[in-house]
Design an enzyme around this catalytic site. Sequence first.
Site, PDB file in Angstrom:
ATOM      1  N   GLY A  21       0.861  -1.182   0.000  1.00  0.00           N
ATOM      2  CA  GLY A  21       0.000   0.000   0.000  1.00  0.00           C
ATOM      3  C   GLY A  21       0.898   1.233   0.000  1.00  0.00           C
ATOM      4  O   GLY A  21       1.080   1.910  -1.012  1.00  0.00           O
ATOM      5  N   ARG A  22       1.521   1.438   1.149  1.00  0.00           N
ATOM      6  CA  ARG A  22       2.382   2.601   1.344  1.00  0.00           C
ATOM      7  C   ARG A  22       3.448   2.754   0.256  1.00  0.00           C
ATOM      8  O   ARG A  22       3.657   3.837  -0.287  1.00  0.00           O
ATOM      9  CB  ARG A  22       3.084   2.446   2.705  1.00  0.00           C
ATOM     10  CG  ARG A  22       3.823   3.679   3.198  1.00  0.00           C
ATOM     11  CD  ARG A  22       4.627   3.333   4.469  1.00  0.00           C
ATOM     12  NE  ARG A  22       3.850   2.605   5.439  1.00  0.00           N
ATOM     13  CZ  ARG A  22       3.098   3.161   6.375  1.00  0.00           C
ATOM     14  NH1 ARG A  22       3.055   4.460   6.500  1.00  0.00           N
ATOM     15  NH2 ARG A  22       2.393   2.411   7.215  1.00  0.00           N
ATOM     16  N   CYS A  41      -8.760  22.828  16.740  1.00  0.00           N
ATOM     17  CA  CYS A  41      -8.816  23.127  18.174  1.00  0.00           C
ATOM     18  C   CYS A  41      -8.445  21.881  18.953  1.00  0.00           C
ATOM     19  O   CYS A  41      -9.315  21.188  19.508  1.00  0.00           O
ATOM     20  CB  CYS A  41     -10.209  23.589  18.549  1.00  0.00           C
ATOM     21  SG  CYS A  41     -10.607  25.112  17.726  1.00  0.00           S
TER      22      CYS A  41
HETATM   23  C1  LIG Z   1      -2.337  -2.207   5.734  1.00  0.00           C
HETATM   24  C2  LIG Z   1      -2.274  -3.494   5.076  1.00  0.00           C
HETATM   25  C3  LIG Z   1      -1.495  -3.677   3.939  1.00  0.00           C
HETATM   26  C4  LIG Z   1      -0.617  -2.596   3.365  1.00  0.00           C
HETATM   27  O1  LIG Z   1       0.395  -2.225   4.216  1.00  0.00           O
HETATM   28  P1  LIG Z   1       1.477  -1.127   3.733  1.00  0.00           P
HETATM   29  O2  LIG Z   1       2.314  -0.924   4.920  1.00  0.00           O
HETATM   30  O3  LIG Z   1       0.698   0.089   3.380  1.00  0.00           O
HETATM   31  O4  LIG Z   1       2.193  -1.706   2.574  1.00  0.00           O
HETATM   32  C5  LIG Z   1      -1.526  -4.898   3.320  1.00  0.00           C
HETATM   33  N1  LIG Z   1      -2.290  -5.909   3.800  1.00  0.00           N
HETATM   34  C6  LIG Z   1      -3.054  -5.764   4.892  1.00  0.00           C
HETATM   35  C7  LIG Z   1      -3.873  -6.890   5.353  1.00  0.00           C
HETATM   36  C8  LIG Z   1      -3.064  -4.568   5.576  1.00  0.00           C
HETATM   37  O5  LIG Z   1      -3.814  -4.447   6.660  1.00  0.00           O
END
Ligand SMILES: *Cc1c(COP(=O)(O)O)cnc(C)c1O
Length: 432
Positions: free
Chosen positions: A292-293, A361
Amino acid sequence: MICDNLGIATDGNLTFAGRDAVELAKKYGTPLYLMDEEKIRYNCRTYVDAMKKYFGENALPLYASKANSFKQIYRIVNEEGMGVDVVSAGEICTAVSAGFPMEKVYFHGNNKTDADIEYAIKNGVGYFVADNIDEINAIDEISGMHNVCSKILIRITPGIDPHTYDAVATGKVDSKFGSAIETGAAMEITRLAISKKNISLYGFHCHVGSQVFDSDVFFKSSDVMLGFIAETERILGFKTKELNLGGGYGVRYVETDPVIDIADNIAQVARVVKEKCDTLGIDVPAIRMEPGRSIVADSGLTLYTVGMVKQIPEYRNYVSVDGGMTDNPRYALYNSLYTVFLANKMQEECDFLCSVVGRCCECGDIIQESVKLPSSVKRGDIAAVLTTGAYNYSMASNYNRVPRPPIVMLTEDDEYVAVRRETLEDIIANDL
Ligand SMILES: *Cc1c(COP(=O)(O)O)cnc(C)c1O
């Protein structure tokens, strides 16, 4: 610079994806999320190419869309040949409306409601990643009602601490996610899934943590998972088709974060997986990974306009910006590090120590502490926060009824608004 899509123009302005950040702030207003489309595509290709090369053609990276979910991102990752993970009906709906091929969607989460499960089935979601026994029962029952047989993976906790922050560590036995191998729960849930009529068990999933830099975390988790897979084959006669190793590769938020070579890491994980399968005498399952990241973080940058600058002698200096925890709650949540620049003063010396804070705030509304900015910092300057493409827009809120910023996508020779700025009308749209 932290990432190769950043630069400094001759007039001292910050550039991002080859574009003048100060000009973009002027054109679109602030706060503003920018995204570098070429970088997103490059990151996708890195995973797709390396996984196919080292794990074989049946391997597939899935974009963990919780990192940043809006229609255009699903179109881009689809064009790059990835699947996706979703964790809610909202993410499913976004993927569907973007025309994403739903058979390549994996539905995660530790607490899918009956309505979620039904919504996923109706929308043709490819796989459920089942978290617990209640969920196996619910998926089986609801699939039966719709006369379908649902493909599932089971989420397993391999019992590994990824040496990262507790809040983002999920692979330990003591976790709200998954079933532990150590306690016998994993074998029990596998046995149950196999016995269900309206479920077709494809394999197993694990996700150990986030912002991981040590490749040995993936070595260990694949080692443990393959050991478990061999056990299920021996005890239950079950042949695993897919193994999903989760996401988690780290990105550079600050200069001191290490650089990781994703393709090289994947090559090493593939070697460990093949050796382990050989030793155990099992077939190599089709591998999934879920970045993801590392797909979107360095593709993003946030621009703000500086408001008040407050010096409290002997205590601290504050620099306020026109956004904050509403568009980036990560420092407030877990003290995440970020790099902050003044985009219009990149060539000035940075010797003014301050906290960069938001407009909400809430004393905890901090973007970053101990930041060094040029001492000429003043109202009207443009502040840039780097590496904000992941878990910023997706975690944004309307706290204090602050509208969310737009997302402007930068392409090689063009730019377009991918998400429009929220208006005050949007803010009151649900109020009766
Ligand atoms: C959050 C998550 C990801 C992605 O993680 P990253 O650190 O953003 O690469 C992949 N699989 C699951 C099940 C997650 O919860």
